[in-house]
Design a protein around this motif. Structure first.
Motif, mmCIF file in Angstrom:
data_model
loop_
_atom_site.group_PDB
_atom_site.id
_atom_site.type_symbol
_atom_site.label_atom_id
_atom_site.label_comp_id
_atom_site.label_asym_id
_atom_site.label_seq_id
_atom_site.Cartn_x
_atom_site.Cartn_y
_atom_site.Cartn_z
ATOM 1 N N LEU A 104 1.058 -1.240 -0.131
ATOM 2 C CA LEU A 104 -0.078 -0.107 0.025
ATOM 3 C C LEU A 104 0.924 1.475 0.004
ATOM 4 N N PRO A 105 0.433 2.265 -0.492
ATOM 5 C CA PRO A 105 1.341 3.760 -0.337
ATOM 6 C C PRO A 105 1.176 4.188 0.732
ATOM 7 N N VAL A 106 0.453 3.705 1.968
ATOM 8 C CA VAL A 106 0.759 4.368 3.288
ATOM 9 C C VAL A 106 1.315 3.274 4.164
ATOM 10 N N ARG A 107 1.989 4.062 5.356
ATOM 11 C CA ARG A 107 2.673 3.311 6.422
ATOM 12 C C ARG A 107 1.533 2.568 7.211
ATOM 13 N N ARG A 108 0.733 3.168 7.609
ATOM 14 C CA ARG A 108 -0.151 2.541 8.687
ATOM 15 C C ARG A 108 -1.563 2.387 8.072
ATOM 16 N N PRO A 109 -1.719 1.137 7.476
ATOM 17 C CA PRO A 109 -3.190 0.568 7.332
ATOM 18 C C PRO A 109 -3.654 0.303 8.570
ATOM 19 N N THR A 110 -5.020 0.170 8.872
ATOM 20 C CA THR A 110 -5.296 -0.148 10.252
ATOM 21 C C THR A 110 -6.222 -1.194 10.247
ATOM 22 N N ALA A 111 -7.232 -1.535 9.090
ATOM 23 C CA ALA A 111 -8.393 -2.384 9.075
ATOM 24 C C ALA A 111 -8.753 -2.693 7.711
ATOM 25 N N CYS A 112 -9.478 -3.966 7.367
ATOM 26 C CA CYS A 112 -10.062 -4.039 6.042
ATOM 27 C C CYS A 112 -11.386 -4.854 6.246
ATOM 28 N N ALA A 113 -12.190 -4.692 5.299
ATOM 29 C CA ALA A 113 -13.376 -5.171 5.280
ATOM 30 C C ALA A 113 -14.040 -5.251 3.937
ATOM 31 N N PHE A 114 -14.612 -6.457 3.543
ATOM 32 C CA PHE A 114 -15.255 -6.802 2.245
ATOM 33 C C PHE A 114 -16.614 -5.968 2.071
ATOM 34 N N GLY A 115 -16.619 -5.290 0.814
ATOM 35 C CA GLY A 115 -18.227 -4.465 0.689
ATOM 36 C C GLY A 115 -18.316 -4.612 -0.735
ATOM 37 N N GLY A 116 -19.356 -3.321 -0.987
ATOM 38 C CA GLY A 116 -19.735 -3.582 -2.546
ATOM 39 C C GLY A 116 -20.613 -4.596 -2.940
ATOM 40 N N PRO A 117 -20.941 -4.469 -4.266
ATOM 41 C CA PRO A 117 -21.553 -5.243 -5.205
ATOM 42 C C PRO A 117 -21.022 -6.933 -4.890
ATOM 43 N N GLY A 118 -21.786 -7.819 -4.393
ATOM 44 C CA GLY A 118 -21.289 -9.246 -4.249
ATOM 45 C C GLY A 118 -20.043 -9.105 -3.082
ATOM 46 N N LEU A 119 -19.898 -8.217 -2.299
ATOM 47 C CA LEU A 119 -18.828 -8.180 -1.177
ATOM 48 C C LEU A 119 -17.730 -8.636 -1.944
ATOM 49 N N GLY A 120 -17.507 -7.971 -3.049
ATOM 50 C CA GLY A 120 -16.225 -8.396 -3.797
ATOM 51 C C GLY A 120 -15.134 -7.277 -3.901
ATOM 52 N N ASP A 121 -15.144 -6.217 -3.006
ATOM 53 C CA ASP A 121 -14.270 -5.253 -3.044
ATOM 54 C C ASP A 121 -13.691 -5.160 -1.597
ATOM 55 N N LEU A 122 -12.286 -5.068 -1.283
ATOM 56 C CA LEU A 122 -11.879 -4.980 0.156
ATOM 57 C C LEU A 122 -11.478 -3.582 0.399
ATOM 58 N N TYR A 123 -12.066 -2.935 1.497
ATOM 59 C CA TYR A 123 -11.988 -1.756 1.770
ATOM 60 C C TYR A 123 -10.855 -1.546 3.096
ATOM 61 N N ILE A 124 -10.088 -0.601 2.884
ATOM 62 C CA ILE A 124 -8.979 -0.278 3.848
ATOM 63 C C ILE A 124 -8.995 0.704 4.509
ATOM 64 N N THR A 125 -9.055 0.780 5.805
ATOM 65 C CA THR A 125 -8.806 2.207 6.405
ATOM 66 C C THR A 125 -7.344 2.356 6.697
ATOM 67 N N THR A 126 -7.135 3.818 7.057
ATOM 68 C CA THR A 126 -5.626 4.068 7.177
ATOM 69 C C THR A 126 -5.488 5.340 8.354
ATOM 70 N N ALA A 127 -4.413 5.552 8.706
ATOM 71 C CA ALA A 127 -3.958 6.566 9.914
ATOM 72 C C ALA A 127 -3.121 7.411 9.418
ATOM 73 N N ARG A 128 -3.204 8.682 10.116
ATOM 74 C CA ARG A 128 -2.114 9.636 9.860
ATOM 75 C C ARG A 128 -1.133 9.828 11.024
ATOM 76 N N VAL A 129 -2.010 9.480 12.303
ATOM 77 C CA VAL A 129 -1.447 9.668 13.616
ATOM 78 C C VAL A 129 0.006 9.278 13.698
ATOM 79 N N GLY A 130 0.814 9.977 14.393
ATOM 80 C CA GLY A 130 2.140 9.486 14.976
ATOM 81 C C GLY A 130 3.239 9.453 13.676
ATOM 82 N N GLN A 131 2.771 10.235 12.666
ATOM 83 C CA GLN A 131 3.833 10.322 11.612
ATOM 84 C C GLN A 131 4.256 11.842 11.377
ATOM 85 N N ASP A 132 5.338 12.277 11.125
ATOM 86 C CA ASP A 132 6.051 13.486 11.115
ATOM 87 C C ASP A 132 5.801 13.956 9.494
ATOM 88 N N ARG A 133 5.638 12.850 8.558
ATOM 89 C CA ARG A 133 5.573 13.308 7.360
ATOM 90 C C ARG A 133 4.657 12.120 6.676
#
Length: 280
Positions: free
Chosen positions: A226-255
């Motif tokens: 992933l392009p981000v350092r801190r992905p936090t969780a994932c869940a399937f959703g969308g039509p047929g539950l075929g897409d994997l959604y991923i939440t991410t965080a900014r906290v604790g990172q200088d840049r």
């Protein structure tokens, strides 16, 4: 296998994605901003709702509304937005974290201390009437929870252990805890997880910048960077539950990366298991 941006956002600590089939939307939270976000992929419509306290997770309820894992316990929002406490157990220095609804409709709600002190967290089964049953044993940062397609195994992450554990799950009880998969040093810490229809376990790696899939036997069979350092969780959703959604965080990172805090998606990467609404 390249992730796309579903929602460009600047969440401090995006977490807890959940597919709401009734609303056709993805629900997730920004814990430290005390916000619940909603996103409808079909229309692109977004909603944001403020909560009473820091919110670790928000899940759909039977009949509408949400059950929320807050700083001081588990609360309920009705379809009209009215709030009430279901289980209020404040502990100074502790907050709610990830949570999941079991196949029987009970909420398994995790906690952690703000300072991440060892043994300062918990995992509690909460029924629709608010009856709590704590899981025995030491827990520090309670995170991902999920069930196998047949409901006979419960997967669980206490992040500092660097493991995904599995329990035998029978008659609403979790027992016989054992290691399912270990995350090697330098690869990050396991955070939120999702289970697919084939029994694979997907986990987000905090500080690892990746999503991994482990087969039903615990063998690593896919890594998506992933392009981000801190992905936090994932869940399937969308039509047929075929897409994997991923939440991410900014906290604790200088840049932080410009996409840190956004909701990402891996379209068509698998097929999820239909979720259960909270029976309360």
């Amino acid at each position: 296998m390249r992730p796309e941006v579903a929602v460009r956002e600047w969440a401090e600590l995006g977490e807890g994605p959940t597919w709401d089939p009734v609303g056709g939307r993805l629900i997730w939270v920004d814990i430290l901003a005390s916000r619940i976000h909603g996103y409808e992929p079909g229309s692109g419509r977004r909603t944001v709702m403020a909560t009473e306290q820091h919110v670790g997770a928000a899940k759909p309820r039977v009949g509408g509304g949400l059950v929320v894992n807050l700083r001081d316990g588990v609360g309920l929002y009705g379809p009209d937005g009215a709030f009430s406490w279901l289980l209020r157990e404040p502990v100074p220095g502790r907050r709610g974290n990830d949570a999941a609804v079991a196949p029987d409709g009970a909420l398994w709600a995790g906690t952690m201390r703000y300072d991440e002190a060892p043994s300062g967290g918990s995992l509690t089964r909460v029924t629709g009437d608010g009856t709590p049953t704590p899981l025995p044993g030491d827990i520090t940062v309670s995170n991902g929870i999920g069930w196998s397609p047949d409901g006979r195994s419960m997967y669980y992450v206490d992040s500092p252990t660097r493991r995904i554990d599995v329990f035998d799950f029978d008659s609403q009880l979790a027992h016989e805890r054992r290691e399912f998969a270990a995350i090697e040093e330098g690869a990050g810490f396991p955070d939120g997880l999702a289970v697919d229809a084939a029994g694979g376990v997907w986990v987000a790696l905090w500080d690892g910048g990746a999503i991994r899939r482990y087969g039903p036997d615990g063998t690593l069979d896919l890594v998506v960077g992933l392009p981000v350092r801190r992905p936090t969780a994932c869940a399937f959703g969308g039509p047929g539950l075929g897409d994997l959604y991923i939440t991410t965080a900014r906290v604790g990172q200088d840049r932080p990366h410009p996409l840190a805090g956004s909701l990402l998606v891996l379209p068509g990467i698998g097929r999820g298991i239909p979720g259960t609404a909270f029976a309360g």
